[in-house]
Design an enzyme around this catalytic site. Structure first.
Site, PDB file in Angstrom:
ATOM      1  N   GLY A  76      42.162  46.911  49.233  1.00  0.00           N
ATOM      2  CA  GLY A  76      41.645  45.578  48.966  1.00  0.00           C
ATOM      3  C   GLY A  76      41.943  45.079  47.572  1.00  0.00           C
ATOM      4  N   SER A  77      40.926  44.601  46.895  1.00  0.00           N
ATOM      5  CA  SER A  77      41.076  43.813  45.680  1.00  0.00           C
ATOM      6  C   SER A  77      41.592  44.607  44.486  1.00  0.00           C
ATOM      7  CB  SER A  77      39.732  43.187  45.306  1.00  0.00           C
ATOM      8  OG  SER A  77      39.830  42.501  44.082  1.00  0.00           O
ATOM      9  N   CYS A  78      42.447  43.933  43.695  1.00  0.00           N
ATOM     10  CA  CYS A  78      42.928  44.494  42.426  1.00  0.00           C
ATOM     11  C   CYS A  78      41.812  44.605  41.399  1.00  0.00           C
ATOM     12  CB  CYS A  78      44.042  43.624  41.866  1.00  0.00           C
ATOM     13  SG  CYS A  78      45.510  43.506  42.923  1.00  0.00           S
ATOM     14  N   SER A  79      40.705  43.886  41.612  1.00  0.00           N
ATOM     15  CA  SER A  79      39.587  43.899  40.664  1.00  0.00           C
ATOM     16  C   SER A  79      38.739  45.161  40.761  1.00  0.00           C
ATOM     17  CB  SER A  79      38.686  42.671  40.872  1.00  0.00           C
ATOM     18  OG  SER A  79      39.383  41.489  40.597  1.00  0.00           O
TER      19      SER A  79
END
Length: 586
Positions: A63-66
């Protein structure tokens, strides 16, 4: 001790704790509360479990790069896992631990083990990571252990070739900020097994999302060190509508630091683009262009649809590339790193509407995990940029892979071959529909559109759908989009038509960052056409979700009810409740 194995140290350290394991990857952003370490992803097998102080074993991040930003917050606030054990390539969580170590002198060990070892972890209750060693126990390990000496970071990248440009950054000739950035790039290059660095022509920064005090502290340290970007740099959606957050009722304790974080990146020379769809900007890269992008859906679109080249870069490595103009020569920057390793056979149902694309993206991402898929069966689908944007965002939400290929559609697909084949049937699409439709009641109080940010074409389509219609007074309709798209839609008259219906436009931020009071507190169920937001919303904002096409969302805005039946193209009536569709387990 019951079992011992050795793996590859990604971040050195020594820690022990209760073992918490799952066969499914986990996105820390949208999946883990950055203040408490509790898993909030309601689709994940570890939902509602606390990671704090435990040895977390998952195949990889996803999922997210964050996710790197969330892990950094957890490390600095004392709610991080004691250690992380993985068996696949993993860079997002690894980078969060590396930033904590290099910049803040705090960290947790990250260890990669063989798949055969990983599949045995469920047999044990406790674990210890000691450098490259993984020790597993049925009972709590004894207390009289001595931490192993952490290896010196320079030994991890002795084999990486550094040219004169790189050496200048390492030696501090371009200032402390660029020097620290190069240290982090060197550590990540070692994780990626890169042999050298390369130039990137532009960077898109996802680290401007406010995950907590650590994200602001990191950016302000760079500003204090007089950091300046060396290549054109765009900014992702931030956590608030920068120009209007006070008027929207956002509290000062979020609005002020989130806005200050954006200001820090602007002070470094980044552009105030504030969009999670940088591929919609005039500065979008060309086919074959080497770039350094973060933000999961943007990376997927750049690699897959445009044919530009970027890794799925974690937050904070993005600004490191911007400050140096350099990136590790590895992964999707190379021909070999872009090859399909899995073939997915699909079929587009007759009469399918635009909900098909995020639904299929969710299915494909759930199946492929870290593998790059070649998707066959859509050659005559007529998929365009908006369909591929919706597909890619949902794909990126549940996959760890950095790109996909669709035969006859995406630019590099014709060169791909894969013997490993999986079929995605109508049954899997129905199952994904059930997973994304979590609301028990058909009542809808909010229609959420624009995750990723709306394009100009989507604004035009929405305007056409609402023309001459009347919205229910009990339903809010909110669209998020970038400033550039909003201005173009305003000039074209689409904003006025939509606002006459009752649509509210919000710029600079996106749905994965929005909460009350922008989301009306009384709303219990929302409806969206975004597979990405349908996945994240139950954990992020605690609301039930109805998922459907854009037209179905407009119908819900008028009637106050979301469709309770499967759409005709998926089959008649409601399907039986299926097991949670998730990333293919190891």
């Amino acid at each position: 001790m019951e079992f011992i194995s050795h793996g590859r140290t990604l971040v050195a350290g020594d820690a022990k704790g209760e073992l918490l394991s799952a066969l499914v990857g986990l996105s820390f952003w949208g999946g883990v509360d950055p203040q408490t370490g509790v898993v909030i992803d309601q689709h994940h097998p570890l939902r509602n479990q606390s990671l704090a102080g435990r040895v977390l074993a998952i195949p990889s991040g996803r999922g997210s790069c964050s996710g790197s930003g969330v892990l950094l917050e957890l490390i600095l606030n004392g709610h991080a896992p004691a250690a992380i054990v993985i068996c696949e390539r993993e860079e997002i969580l690894t980078l969060g631990a590396l930033v904590a170590e290099v910049v803040f002198e705090q960290s947790i060990p990250v260890l990669r083990v063989e798949r055969e070892v990983f599949t045995r972890l469920g047999e044990y209750r406790y674990a210890r990571v000691a450098g490259p060693s993984l020790q597993l126990f049925h009972e709590p390990p004894v207390k009289d252990w001595q931490p192993e000496q952490a290896q010196h970071e320079s030994s991890e990248y002795m084999t990486i070739r550094l040219d004169a440009v790189d050496q200048a950054f390492v030696s501090g000739q371009h200032g402390k900020a660029a020097q620290v950035a190069m240290r982090l790039l060197l550590r990540m290059a070692a994780v990626q097994e890169a042999e050298a660095f390369m130039d990137v022509s532009q960077v898109h920064i996802d680290g401007c999302i406010y995950t907590g005090p650590a994200s602001l502290r990191f950016a302000q340290m760079l500003v204090d060190w007089e950091a300046r970007v060396r290549v054109p740099t765009t900014l992702n959606s931030i956590s608030v509508d920068k120009r209007r957050w006070r008027a929207q009722g956002v509290l000062e304790d979020l609005g002020a630091p989130a806005s200050a974080l954006a200001d820090a990146y602007l002070a470094m020379g980044a552009q105030p683009s504030f969009t999670c769809a940088p591929y919609l900007l005039e500065s979008a890269p060309r086919f074959g262009e080497q770039v350094g992008w973060a933000e999961s859906n943007a990376v997927i679109y750049a690699n897959s649809v445009i044919g530009a080249r970027t890794m799925k870069y974690p937050d904070y490595l993005d600004i490191c590339m911007a400050l140096t103009g350099r990136a590790p020569l590895a992964g999707c920057h190379l021909d070999a790193g872009r090859r399909a390793t899995l073939a997915l056979e699909v079929e587009m149902p007759e009469g399918a509407d635009d909900a098909f694309w995020p639904l299929l993206g969710y299915c494909c991402g759930s199946v492929c995990g870290t593998e790059i898929p070649l998707i066959r069966g859509l050659e005559k689908s007529g998929a365009g940029p908006n369909e591929l944007k919706a597909f890619g965002a949902a794909f990126a939400t549940v996959a760890a892979a950095p790109m996909f290929h669709i035969a006859g559609v995406t630019p590099e697909a014709d060169d791909q071959r894969s013997e490993h084949q999986v079929r995605i049937s109508l049954g899997e699409l129905r199952q994904a529909w059930e997973v994304l439709n979590t609301a028990a009641s058909p009542e809808v109080g909010l229609v959420s559109l624009g995750n990723p940010h709306f394009s100009l074409e989507e604004c035009a389509r929405l305007a056409a759908l609402v023309r001459g219609r009347t919205k229910s007074a009990d339903v809010a309709v909110i669209v998020t989009c970038g400033r550039a798209v909003h201005e173009a839609a305003f000039q074209a008259g689409h904003v006025a038509e939509a606002e006459a219906f009752g649509v509210q436009f919000v710029t600079d931020t996106c749905w994965c960052m929005l909460d009350e009071p922008v989301i009306p507190p009384a709303v219990r169920t929302l409806m969206t056409n975004s597979g990405k937001y349908a996945h994240y919303a139950p954990g992020l904002v605690g609301r039930g979700v109805r998922f459907g096409s854009m037209a179905a969302c407009v119908e819900a805005a008028c009637s106050g009810k979301g469709q309770h039946e499967l759409p005709a193209w998926l089959g008649q009536g409601r399907s039986e409740k299926a097991l949670v569709l998730s990333q293919r387990p190891v």
